[in-house]
Scaffold this active site. Structure first.
Site, PDB file in Angstrom:
ATOM      1  N   CYS A 299      28.458  49.833  47.328  1.00 13.75           N
ATOM      2  CA  CYS A 299      27.764  51.015  47.819  1.00 13.75           C
ATOM      3  C   CYS A 299      28.522  52.257  47.399  1.00 13.75           C
ATOM      4  O   CYS A 299      29.726  52.354  47.542  1.00 13.75           O
ATOM      5  CB  CYS A 299      27.529  50.949  49.318  1.00 13.75           C
ATOM      6  SG  CYS A 299      28.895  51.451  50.297  1.00 13.75           S
TER       7      CYS A 299
ATOM      8  N   ASN B  22      30.290  32.886  39.822  1.00 14.48           N
ATOM      9  CA  ASN B  22      31.144  33.242  40.960  1.00 14.48           C
ATOM     10  C   ASN B  22      30.375  33.881  42.114  1.00 14.48           C
ATOM     11  O   ASN B  22      30.794  33.808  43.259  1.00 14.48           O
ATOM     12  CB  ASN B  22      32.274  34.177  40.515  1.00 14.48           C
ATOM     13  CG  ASN B  22      31.785  35.352  39.706  1.00 14.48           C
ATOM     14  OD1 ASN B  22      31.140  35.173  38.681  1.00 14.48           O
ATOM     15  ND2 ASN B  22      32.071  36.548  40.156  1.00 14.48           N
TER      16      ASN B  22
ATOM     17  N   THR C 182      58.325  36.158  28.119  1.00 13.18           N
ATOM     18  CA  THR C 182      59.036  35.142  28.912  1.00 13.18           C
ATOM     19  C   THR C 182      58.062  34.525  29.900  1.00 13.18           C
ATOM     20  O   THR C 182      57.330  35.230  30.591  1.00 13.18           O
ATOM     21  CB  THR C 182      60.242  35.790  29.631  1.00 13.18           C
ATOM     22  OG1 THR C 182      61.111  36.281  28.614  1.00 13.18           O
ATOM     23  CG2 THR C 182      60.971  34.804  30.517  1.00 13.18           C
TER      24      THR C 182
ATOM     25  N   SER D 160      41.824  29.376  35.996  1.00 16.38           N
ATOM     26  CA  SER D 160      42.719  30.319  36.664  1.00 16.38           C
ATOM     27  C   SER D 160      43.331  29.672  37.905  1.00 16.38           C
ATOM     28  O   SER D 160      42.614  29.201  38.796  1.00 16.38           O
ATOM     29  CB  SER D 160      41.920  31.560  37.052  1.00 16.38           C
ATOM     30  OG  SER D 160      42.713  32.421  37.826  1.00 16.38           O
TER      31      SER D 160
ATOM     32  N   GLN E 264      35.456  29.148  38.089  1.00 13.75           N
ATOM     33  CA  GLN E 264      34.933  28.654  39.368  1.00 13.75           C
ATOM     34  C   GLN E 264      34.585  27.161  39.313  1.00 13.75           C
ATOM     35  O   GLN E 264      34.427  26.525  40.353  1.00 13.75           O
ATOM     36  CB  GLN E 264      33.672  29.436  39.776  1.00 13.75           C
ATOM     37  CG  GLN E 264      33.904  30.909  40.054  1.00 13.75           C
ATOM     38  CD  GLN E 264      34.653  31.181  41.360  1.00 13.75           C
ATOM     39  OE1 GLN E 264      34.715  30.343  42.252  1.00 13.75           O
ATOM     40  NE2 GLN E 264      35.237  32.358  41.462  1.00 13.75           N
TER      41      GLN E 264
ATOM     42  N   GLY F 256      42.566  34.132  34.523  1.00 10.67           N
ATOM     43  CA  GLY F 256      41.241  33.999  33.916  1.00 10.67           C
ATOM     44  C   GLY F 256      40.891  35.171  33.013  1.00 10.67           C
ATOM     45  O   GLY F 256      40.383  34.984  31.897  1.00 10.67           O
ATOM     46  N   THR F 257      41.174  36.368  33.474  1.00  9.24           N
ATOM     47  CA  THR F 257      40.788  37.556  32.698  1.00  9.24           C
ATOM     48  C   THR F 257      41.466  37.549  31.328  1.00  9.24           C
ATOM     49  O   THR F 257      40.811  37.793  30.303  1.00  9.24           O
ATOM     50  CB  THR F 257      41.155  38.832  33.487  1.00  9.24           C
ATOM     51  OG1 THR F 257      40.451  38.786  34.736  1.00  9.24           O
ATOM     52  CG2 THR F 257      40.772  40.085  32.735  1.00  9.24           C
TER      53      THR F 257
HETATM   54  C1  LIG Z   1      33.944  33.210  37.027  1.00  8.65           C
HETATM   55  C2  LIG Z   1      35.183  34.011  36.943  1.00  8.65           C
HETATM   56  N1  LIG Z   1      35.680  34.312  35.742  1.00  8.65           N
HETATM   57  C3  LIG Z   1      36.819  35.005  35.598  1.00  8.65           C
HETATM   58  C4  LIG Z   1      37.529  35.457  36.686  1.00  8.65           C
HETATM   59  C5  LIG Z   1      38.809  36.216  36.495  1.00  8.65           C
HETATM   60  O1  LIG Z   1      39.918  35.408  36.812  1.00  8.65           O
HETATM   61  P1  LIG Z   1      41.326  36.041  37.249  1.00  8.65           P
HETATM   62  O2  LIG Z   1      41.163  36.565  38.623  1.00  8.65           O
HETATM   63  O3  LIG Z   1      42.277  34.889  37.184  1.00  8.65           O
HETATM   64  O4  LIG Z   1      41.660  37.086  36.243  1.00  8.65           O
HETATM   65  C6  LIG Z   1      37.035  35.184  37.967  1.00  8.65           C
HETATM   66  C7  LIG Z   1      37.735  35.703  39.166  1.00  8.65           C
HETATM   67  O5  LIG Z   1      37.141  36.028  40.173  1.00  8.65           O
HETATM   68  C8  LIG Z   1      35.839  34.444  38.097  1.00  8.65           C
HETATM   69  O6  LIG Z   1      35.335  34.136  39.301  1.00  8.65           O
END
Ligand SMILES: Cc1ncc(COP(=O)(O)O)c(C=O)c1O
Length: 380
Positions: free
Chosen positions: A326, A150, A236, A198, A178, A71-72
């Site tokens: 925290c 999330n 790859t 993801s 999500q 996802g990132t």
């Molecule tokens: C809403 C949302 N976006 C993006 C991400 C990032 O995805 P990844 O962990 O595959 O990099 C997350 C992961 O917790 C997420 O919950």
């Protein structure tokens, strides 16, 4: 000690069927999909079959699906890659409750001269569609919105958001990390330009993700190198990750209704029991059954500290997430909790419970009992 995993929004275990599907690629089908000999070509075919499965799960075309590391990376690529191809537009619109992958990508672009508008959300975490409509102007490059949050499970009205973006001819990226496997996503019907998913959030392997890029649109690659992913994402291929993700997407699509019914039953039952057990508890986000992710329950408690409750639950074998960090001197509520304007008394204790397909209804009573035990231990 019996253990209860209630952190499926953080990650999911791999589905047994996906594991079996991947096994040959881990054991013997190792050849580089870019090589030209027979087994390598079979592996290339396996990747393309995975692409077809992901595309089918989204009702998109295979050539609109690009594999990434998760996802990132997909989020980074959608935003930076589109910005790099369209340097004449320097404004981006998002919300105050995005995942850090989006927020920090945009913070980086701010250092490169971009202006970012962070849309407010209401007490439930919903954006104001009028504010979005008014924020778009001729310099707007794109809008990037988290489909299902999330932390608090709020689902945005993406249909209306898409219509507003179309009206202004502005591109739309959805972070559906999500949402996928929870909500039916039909990209033939839902008009978006980019969409991120993801694998590890839907019982596939970690380290694999995808970006949907609407046909006709182009992105500057984030990673330069060889000609993998039609020259859009070099390196790859993560063969087992990608084939596993394809199979996980196929299963997710086939079992969406079944899983949804299961989550809904767990959510309603757990929430009712939570409300019956605790007086000083609040549900963060939208109410159950209305624009709320079926597997998410985010609670705030008065009189306790989130990290202490989290620690105590952990000791009792109940694994959840906490929405506040925290530090040595203070407890910092997350940006999402701040954005919904949660009352101060409730901010220090935010606990997210997220169910999954292996959660059992019959466990709810015991989990609530352990919650009460942990709460009583840490209450002032
Ligand atoms: C809403 C949302 N976006 C993006 C991400 C990032 O995805 P990844 O962990 O595959 O990099 C997350 C992961 O917790 C997420 O919950």
């Amino acid at each position: 000690m019996k253990e209860f995993y209630l952190d499926y929004a953080a990650t999911t275990p791999i589905d047994e069927r996906v594991l079996e599907y991947i096994r040959p690629f881990l054991e013997s089908k190792f050849e580089n999909p870019s090589s030209m000999h027979i087994h390598a070509i079979e592996n290339k075919k396996a990747i393309n079959l995975a692409r077809k499965k992901v595309a089918d799960a989204l009702n998109a075309l295979p050539e609109e699906v690009f594999f990434t590391s998760g996802g990132t990376e997909s989020i980074n690529w959608a935003i930076k890659g589109y910005a790099a191809k369209n340097r004449n537009k320097k404004e981006i619109i998002t919300t105050k409750i995005e995942h850090k992958a989006t927020l920090n990508t945009l913070h980086y672009l701010e250092t490169q001269g971009y202006k970012v508008t962070y849309l407010d959300v209401d007490a439930y975490g919903l954006i104001d569609l009028k504010q979005l409509d008014q924020a778009i102007n001729e310099n707007t490059l794109m809008v990037s919105i988290i489909y299902s949050n999330n932390e608090i499970g709020t689902i945005q009205d993406v249909r209306s958001i898409s219509k507003i973006c179309r009206k202004h001819q502005t591109k739309l990226h959805l972070d559906a990390v999500q949402a996928f496997a929870q909500i039916e996503i039909d990209l033939h019907e839902l008009d978006v330009d980019f969409l991120t998913i993801s694998s590890h959030k839907f019982y596939g392997p970690k380290g694999a993700g995808a970006l949907y890029v609407k046909k006709g649109l182009d992105l500057e690659p984030l990673i330069h190198g060889g000609s993998h992913e039609s020259k859009h994402r070099a390196g790859t291929e993560n063969l087992y990750g990608v084939v596993g993700m394809g199979e996980a997407a196929r299963i997710a699509k086939a079992e969406l209704e079944k899983n949804r019914a299961h989550y809904q039953m767990l959510q309603i039952d757990f929430h009712q029991k939570m409300m019956d057990t605790f007086e000083d508890v609040r549900l963060n986000g939208t109410t159950c059954g209305s624009n709320r992710s079926y597997n998410n329950l985010s609670y705030s408690f008065k009189y306790v500290l989130g990290h202490e409750l989290h620690f105590q639950l952990n000791k009792l074998g109940v694994y959840v997430s906490t929405g506040s960090a925290c530090s040595a001197h203070s407890i910092e509520p997350s940006h999402v909790i701040m954005a919904i304007g949660l009352e101060e008394d409730y901010q220090p204790c935010v606990i997210r419970i997220s169910f999954g397909k292996y959660s059992k209804l019959k466990d709810n009573d015991e989990i609530i009992k352990l919650f009460k035990e942990a709460y009583d231990e840490v209450r002032d």
